[in-house]
Write an enzyme that holds these catalytic residues in place. Sequence first.
Site, PDB file in Angstrom:
ATOM      1  N   SER A   1       4.225  49.137  84.122  1.00 36.24           N
ATOM      2  CA  SER A   1       4.341  50.433  84.737  1.00 36.24           C
ATOM      3  C   SER A   1       4.565  51.157  83.435  1.00 36.24           C
ATOM      4  O   SER A   1       5.182  50.595  82.436  1.00 36.24           O
ATOM      5  CB  SER A   1       5.479  50.255  85.616  1.00 36.24           C
ATOM      6  OG  SER A   1       5.892  51.810  85.880  1.00 36.24           O
TER       7      SER A   1
ATOM      8  N   TYR B   1      13.740  47.250  88.750  1.00 35.22           N
ATOM      9  CA  TYR B   1      12.385  47.453  88.477  1.00 35.22           C
ATOM     10  C   TYR B   1      12.039  48.028  86.987  1.00 35.22           C
ATOM     11  O   TYR B   1      11.071  47.229  86.559  1.00 35.22           O
ATOM     12  CB  TYR B   1      11.991  48.713  89.570  1.00 35.22           C
ATOM     13  CG  TYR B   1      10.236  48.872  89.421  1.00 35.22           C
ATOM     14  CD1 TYR B   1       9.560  48.064  90.161  1.00 35.22           C
ATOM     15  CD2 TYR B   1       9.949  49.814  88.615  1.00 35.22           C
ATOM     16  CE1 TYR B   1       8.187  48.232  89.701  1.00 35.22           C
ATOM     17  CE2 TYR B   1       8.632  50.234  88.618  1.00 35.22           C
ATOM     18  CZ  TYR B   1       7.745  49.316  89.319  1.00 35.22           C
ATOM     19  OH  TYR B   1       6.407  49.442  89.096  1.00 35.22           O
TER      20      TYR B   1
END
Length: 264
Positions: free
Chosen positions: A136, A149
């Site tokens: 990401s 995350y």
Amino acid sequence: MNTVLDMLLLLFIIIYSYLESLVKFFIPRRRKSVTGEIVLITGAGHGIGRLSAYEFAKQQSRLVLWDINKVKKEVGEVTILVNNAGTVYPADLLSTKDEEITKTFEVNILGHFWITKALLPSMMKRNHGHIVTVASVCGHTVTPYLIPYCSSKFAAVGFHRALTSELQAMGKTGIKTSCLCPVFVNTGFTKNPSTRLWPVLETNEVARRLMDGILTNKKMIYVPSYITVSLILERFLPERALEAINRVQNVRFEAVVSHKTKMK
């Protein structure tokens, strides 16, 4: 004398690399064939994994949508691995449960280690394969209320870079690596995401960009590609300027803050 020659050679390689990158910017990269390749995709039932499976199907690859215990017996040696499985729990740190932190790291990074270790030996034996890490943009920059995350995605990017370096050091240049780093993707894991400067991406667009990156052996796949400009600026701009950019960016999504769900 050897040191001087090494420095001159390094300077030549740097200049050559920039010129090569400039040429490749204008000339499309040659796309390889993945027809008949055995592709294992984790997390293939949803989002990017599901759409990536469709893209590989269009290329007439043989798909394995995921059971490690039966893979070799039923279809043969996997040659392309897409480490796509992921999870996220949007919340401030104190509202994040311990088991959610553990689960985030088990799925987002530790699973990459175990699956890659299981499948890499056969790739190394033939010096042929492709390992894809789905990370990401949060593996390069940070967003509040996503501490576990972001941390796991930084680890995923590090895993990709270290694995790439190690394969090169071992002379296994036939095993390619790619790392996908999109901004927010509309997968449903993060509720109601919005930003002022970055788009909220649809999974089919991200899957197409991933496939294009795999077929051209691109090591780092940013979606959208102009995110690289933002990441470069982050390295050089003063802290106050970065804070101003973050305010303008105004990243928002539903998150648990002080144990209550809010838009942050």
